[in-house]
Design an enzyme around this catalytic site. Sequence first.
Site, PDB file in Angstrom:
ATOM      1  N   GLU A  86       0.833  -1.379   0.004  1.00  0.00           N
ATOM      2  CA  GLU A  86      -0.007   0.106  -0.010  1.00  0.00           C
ATOM      3  C   GLU A  86       0.896   1.065  -0.093  1.00  0.00           C
ATOM      4  O   GLU A  86       0.346   2.298  -0.349  1.00  0.00           O
ATOM      5  CB  GLU A  86      -0.723  -0.063   1.120  1.00  0.00           C
ATOM      6  CG  GLU A  86      -1.995  -0.932   1.210  1.00  0.00           C
ATOM      7  CD  GLU A  86      -3.206  -0.687   0.233  1.00  0.00           C
ATOM      8  OE1 GLU A  86      -3.213   0.436  -0.368  1.00  0.00           O
ATOM      9  OE2 GLU A  86      -4.035  -1.841   0.282  1.00  0.00           O
ATOM     10  N   GLU A 117       7.802 -22.097   7.766  1.00  0.00           N
ATOM     11  CA  GLU A 117       8.019 -21.374   8.820  1.00  0.00           C
ATOM     12  C   GLU A 117       8.988 -21.828   9.902  1.00  0.00           C
ATOM     13  O   GLU A 117       9.250 -21.225  11.017  1.00  0.00           O
ATOM     14  CB  GLU A 117       6.678 -20.721   9.555  1.00  0.00           C
ATOM     15  CG  GLU A 117       5.833 -21.858  10.313  1.00  0.00           C
ATOM     16  CD  GLU A 117       4.571 -21.250  10.909  1.00  0.00           C
ATOM     17  OE1 GLU A 117       4.546 -21.710  12.185  1.00  0.00           O
ATOM     18  OE2 GLU A 117       4.045 -20.521  10.408  1.00  0.00           O
TER      19      GLU A 117
END
Length: 304
Positions: A86, A117
Amino acid sequence: MENSHLGSLTTERRNERSKRIHQAETIDMLKIMNDEDKTVAEAVQEVLPDVKTAVDYAVGSLKKGGRIIYIGAGTSGRLGVLDAAECPPTFSISPESVIGIIAGGEKALYNAVEGAEDHEAFGRRDLEAVNLSNNDTVIGIAASGRTPYVLGALKYAKKTGAKAISLTCNENSAISQAADHSIEVVVGPEVIAGSTRMKAATAHKMILNMISTAAMIKMGKVYENLMVDVKVSNDKLKERAIRIIQTVTGMPNETAAQALEMSNNQVKTAIIMLKTNEDAAAAEKLLEKSEGDIEKALSIYEKS
């Protein structure tokens, strides 16, 4: 790490207020969720001094030509990628200035990547891949505070000399201990036990918004409360840009639109042009002298 340790985390505990949610009417389910969400902003308020420090680190990096780098796995990784994505259209910064890295790469944005992960080495590898430097600020995001991928990334960031910040929803976590600075926003047990895409993710989204927005304000990307560095990439944003120019200068729509065109769609330049009655080149020089700060640019003009 052992499952017994995972079970002791605040984010994994059962929420007493939602224990019978499976029997509730739909509206009552929603009320329970909404009531729990109301507590998130209060939890964020408690850690604002810690968020302030993170903003200071981030601004320091940007001023040195460094980057803000978010890194996480699963929901945490997606939040970092979202916030980073953004920034270029909102503030006209390079996509390289704020980066989001997710364990497992781009495909992990849409689907779980098994084992991505679980290894500290993967976090280090992904930071090496973006040529981490001591000018950067790394923000490792993990609701549990124990994700190996994030832990490895923060350890490497610290070793490299970059600022290492942890963002978690549990106190005294492993990633907090590995970081230079920690933000531990404790939102309590989730409505669905362990589903940290709920309150934990909401808290982290709020904090990431704060970090990037406050950093960009301090970098001169906002004037008053207006998005003066918006990237004009579509009709909606062009209309917004013209409206911003009108608001700041008091000029009619047509004049604002002409100034935007003459400034090559640079809102700040158009504002300075109309405020000083100078051409685009002169306006750009004023902004260059003021490091992009409209107020300072106008002050320089008035003193000249």
